[in-house]
Scaffold this active site. Structure first.
Site, PDB file in Angstrom:
ATOM      1  N   GLU A 214      -2.649  -1.201   9.614  1.00 35.74           N
ATOM      2  CA  GLU A 214      -2.011  -0.327   8.626  1.00 35.74           C
ATOM      3  C   GLU A 214      -2.894   0.880   8.300  1.00 35.74           C
ATOM      4  OE1 GLU A 214      -0.113  -2.417   5.282  1.00 35.74           O
ATOM      5  OE2 GLU A 214       0.128  -4.140   6.603  1.00 35.74           O
TER       6      GLU A 214
ATOM      7  N   LYS B 144       0.795  -1.237   0.000  1.00 38.81           N
ATOM      8  CA  LYS B 144       0.000   0.000   0.000  1.00 38.81           C
ATOM      9  C   LYS B 144       0.825   1.283   0.000  1.00 38.81           C
ATOM     10  CE  LYS B 144      -4.123  -1.624   2.288  1.00 38.81           C
ATOM     11  NZ  LYS B 144      -5.110  -1.210   3.226  1.00 38.81           N
TER      12      LYS B 144
ATOM     13  N   HIS C 181      -2.502   5.543   9.314  1.00 39.02           N
ATOM     14  CA  HIS C 181      -2.731   6.758   8.504  1.00 39.02           C
ATOM     15  C   HIS C 181      -3.527   7.826   9.259  1.00 39.02           C
ATOM     16  CE1 HIS C 181      -1.337   5.315   4.533  1.00 39.02           C
ATOM     17  NE2 HIS C 181      -1.739   4.141   4.943  1.00 39.02           N
TER      18      HIS C 181
HETATM   19  P1  NAD Z   1      -3.732 -10.475   8.521  1.00 39.45           P
HETATM   20  O1  NAD Z   1      -3.289  -9.762   9.727  1.00 39.45           O
HETATM   21  O2  NAD Z   1      -5.150 -10.974   8.469  1.00 39.45           O
HETATM   22  O3  NAD Z   1      -2.793 -11.756   8.270  1.00 39.45           O
HETATM   23  C1  NAD Z   1      -1.401 -11.656   8.214  1.00 39.45           C
HETATM   24  C2  NAD Z   1      -0.814 -13.069   8.026  1.00 39.45           C
HETATM   25  O4  NAD Z   1       0.606 -12.925   7.869  1.00 39.45           O
HETATM   26  C3  NAD Z   1      -1.028 -14.005   9.208  1.00 39.45           C
HETATM   27  O5  NAD Z   1      -1.314 -15.314   8.716  1.00 39.45           O
HETATM   28  C4  NAD Z   1       0.323 -14.013   9.902  1.00 39.45           C
HETATM   29  O6  NAD Z   1       0.587 -15.220  10.609  1.00 39.45           O
HETATM   30  C5  NAD Z   1       1.254 -13.852   8.713  1.00 39.45           C
HETATM   31  N1  NAD Z   1       2.573 -13.358   9.085  1.00 39.45           N
HETATM   32  C6  NAD Z   1       2.876 -12.273   9.842  1.00 39.45           C
HETATM   33  N2  NAD Z   1       4.208 -12.176   9.998  1.00 39.45           N
HETATM   34  C7  NAD Z   1       4.764 -13.212   9.328  1.00 39.45           C
HETATM   35  C8  NAD Z   1       6.088 -13.676   9.126  1.00 39.45           C
HETATM   36  N3  NAD Z   1       7.126 -13.017   9.639  1.00 39.45           N
HETATM   37  N4  NAD Z   1       6.289 -14.776   8.393  1.00 39.45           N
HETATM   38  C9  NAD Z   1       5.237 -15.464   7.870  1.00 39.45           C
HETATM   39  N5  NAD Z   1       3.969 -15.069   8.008  1.00 39.45           N
HETATM   40  C10 NAD Z   1       3.724 -13.969   8.732  1.00 39.45           C
HETATM   41  O7  NAD Z   1      -3.406  -9.566   7.231  1.00 39.45           O
HETATM   42  P2  NAD Z   1      -4.432  -9.029   6.123  1.00 39.45           P
HETATM   43  O8  NAD Z   1      -5.433  -8.135   6.779  1.00 39.45           O
HETATM   44  O9  NAD Z   1      -4.900 -10.178   5.283  1.00 39.45           O
HETATM   45  O10 NAD Z   1      -3.486  -8.040   5.254  1.00 39.45           O
HETATM   46  C11 NAD Z   1      -2.377  -8.473   4.489  1.00 39.45           C
HETATM   47  C12 NAD Z   1      -1.782  -7.294   3.725  1.00 39.45           C
HETATM   48  O11 NAD Z   1      -2.628  -6.925   2.639  1.00 39.45           O
HETATM   49  C13 NAD Z   1      -1.599  -6.033   4.549  1.00 39.45           C
HETATM   50  O12 NAD Z   1      -0.297  -5.520   4.331  1.00 39.45           O
HETATM   51  C14 NAD Z   1      -2.639  -5.078   3.989  1.00 39.45           C
HETATM   52  O13 NAD Z   1      -2.279  -3.721   4.076  1.00 39.45           O
HETATM   53  C15 NAD Z   1      -2.687  -5.521   2.553  1.00 39.45           C
HETATM   54  N6  NAD Z   1      -3.919  -5.092   1.877  1.00 39.45           N
HETATM   55  C16 NAD Z   1      -3.828  -4.466   0.671  1.00 39.45           C
HETATM   56  C17 NAD Z   1      -4.963  -4.019   0.020  1.00 39.45           C
HETATM   57  C18 NAD Z   1      -4.867  -3.335  -1.324  1.00 39.45           C
HETATM   58  O14 NAD Z   1      -5.900  -3.011  -1.905  1.00 39.45           O
HETATM   59  N7  NAD Z   1      -3.692  -3.087  -1.877  1.00 39.45           N
HETATM   60  C19 NAD Z   1      -6.219  -4.199   0.599  1.00 39.45           C
HETATM   61  C20 NAD Z   1      -6.299  -4.859   1.818  1.00 39.45           C
HETATM   62  C21 NAD Z   1      -5.150  -5.307   2.452  1.00 39.45           C
END
Ligand code: NAD
Length: 325
Positions: A188, A118, A192
């Protein structure tokens, strides 16, 4: 058949595995979370994986092929034979995604990567690795979620009607029934808000996040966000980054979107007319659908570049996503 791994098995990682389930041309073969990983070349049972992850907290507890590990990403890369990975990881700290990319480079692995990163500053870190991706034989498509991603790419298409682009305004509405399904996304987003940054948001306990959401009735209103759509559109030659704005409203207590997600592209045509194109996502489409769909469409595009010997970092504003059947 493209064999795909998913890094991160939270909200987006689980949705990604579900999106892949009915696909004929892509198969989900591996995933890592913070405490373990799973890999199986013939594919993994999605329902079982989600059930075990939600019950026990890691894919490492899966009876078949699950491995508990504190170095899950590193081990998955070394044992797995996936063609590509979707990085559905939290970017906390803000350098994490670039560090994971460096792990791929250091491992000698060759293939395709996509992320849904992002922040502008996070994308800038990946750009610095450009030559290393090229030398490593990695084709990396960045910013491939919804925003940045689907909406940024739509802005590139919309811009074609104009001789000059005056502004690109992205407004998103996200409705999720329960913030805990998307902890990293919500943290995240909190980063902001005025008075918060990535470090403070990363350091917040779940109770502190809940206390903040209790004060706002579960609503986060975000303005002038540091979103990489600006850098991506500048690199694609559409407009300077200061003409791009991103904001939105997230309702963490209601699956219904608080507003319709849209991108408005305003410009001047060659005849001198000022106009605005608006691209609006259907309200029924979830954040997960609008992130994971594009991520795999871009992964397919990355694979075709990789097959042609084209390596390096590209953004979602430079390459057209393909459709995964
Ligand atoms: P979440 O918190 O639900 O899940 C994170 C996962 O990552 C968990 O399974 C956790 O165990 C794992 N994890 C954390 N640290 C780790 C490590 N060191 N090694 C291995 N695995 C690890 O996350 P989420 O809400 O699904 O979000 C994921 C990402 O997607 C975020 O960065 C978010 O900003 C991004 N996102 C982007 C958009 C977009 O439109 N571009 C939209 C939504 C979310």
């Amino acid at each position: 058949m493209i064999k795909v791994g998913v890094l991160g098995f939270g909200g987006l990682g689980q949705a990604a595995a579900r999106v892949l389930k009915p696909k004929q041309s892509m198969q989900w073969v591996g995933a890592a979370d913070q405490k373990g990983y799973v890999y199986h070349q013939e594919g993994i049972d999605v329902n079982e994986a989600i059930a075990v992850y939600n019950l026990k907290g890691s894919l490492g507890y899966l009876d078949n092929y699950g491995v508990l590990s504190n170095e899950s990403i590193k081990e998955l890369i070394s044992v797995g034979a996936a063609d590509g990975y979707f990085l559905a990881l939290p970017n906390l700290p803000n350098t994490f995604m670039a560090e994971v990319a460096q792990q791929f480079i250091a491992s000698g692995w060759r293939g395709v990567l996509v992320d849904a990163i992002k922040r502008t500053s996070a994308l800038a870190q990946l750009l610095e690795l450009q030559e290393q991706f090229q030398a490593a034989g990695i084709t990396y498509l960045t910013g491939c979620g919804a925003t940045p991603g689907l909406l940024t790419a739509a802005a590139v298409i919309a811009a074609q009607s104009y001789a000059e682009i005056h502004s690109v305004n992205i407004t998103f509405g996200v409705g999720i029934a329960n913030w805990e399904a998307y902890r990293a996304t919500i943290r995240e987003d909190i980063a902001h808000l005025p008075g918060y940054d990535v470090e403070t948001a990363k350091g917040m306990s779940d109770q502190q996040v809940e206390a903040l959401l209790a004060k706002t009735n579960g609503i986060l209103t975000l303005e002038n966000m540091e979103h990489a759509d600006d850098l991506m559109l500048e690199l694609a030659g559409i407009c300077s980054r200061d003409r791009v704005t991103v904001g939105g409203v997230v309702d963490t207590r209601n699956a219904k979107k608080p507003l319709s997600t849209n991108v408005k592209v305003t410009g001047r045509t060659f005849e001198g007319k000022i106009a605005t194109h608006t691209f609006t996502l259907g309200d029924e489409t979830s954040m997960a659908a609008n992130v994971c769909g594009p991520a795999f469409g871009y992964l397919k595009a990355a694979k075709s570049l990789h097959d042609r010997g084209i390596y390096g970092l590209f953004t979602a504003a430079e390459v057209m996503p393909q459709f995964v059947n």
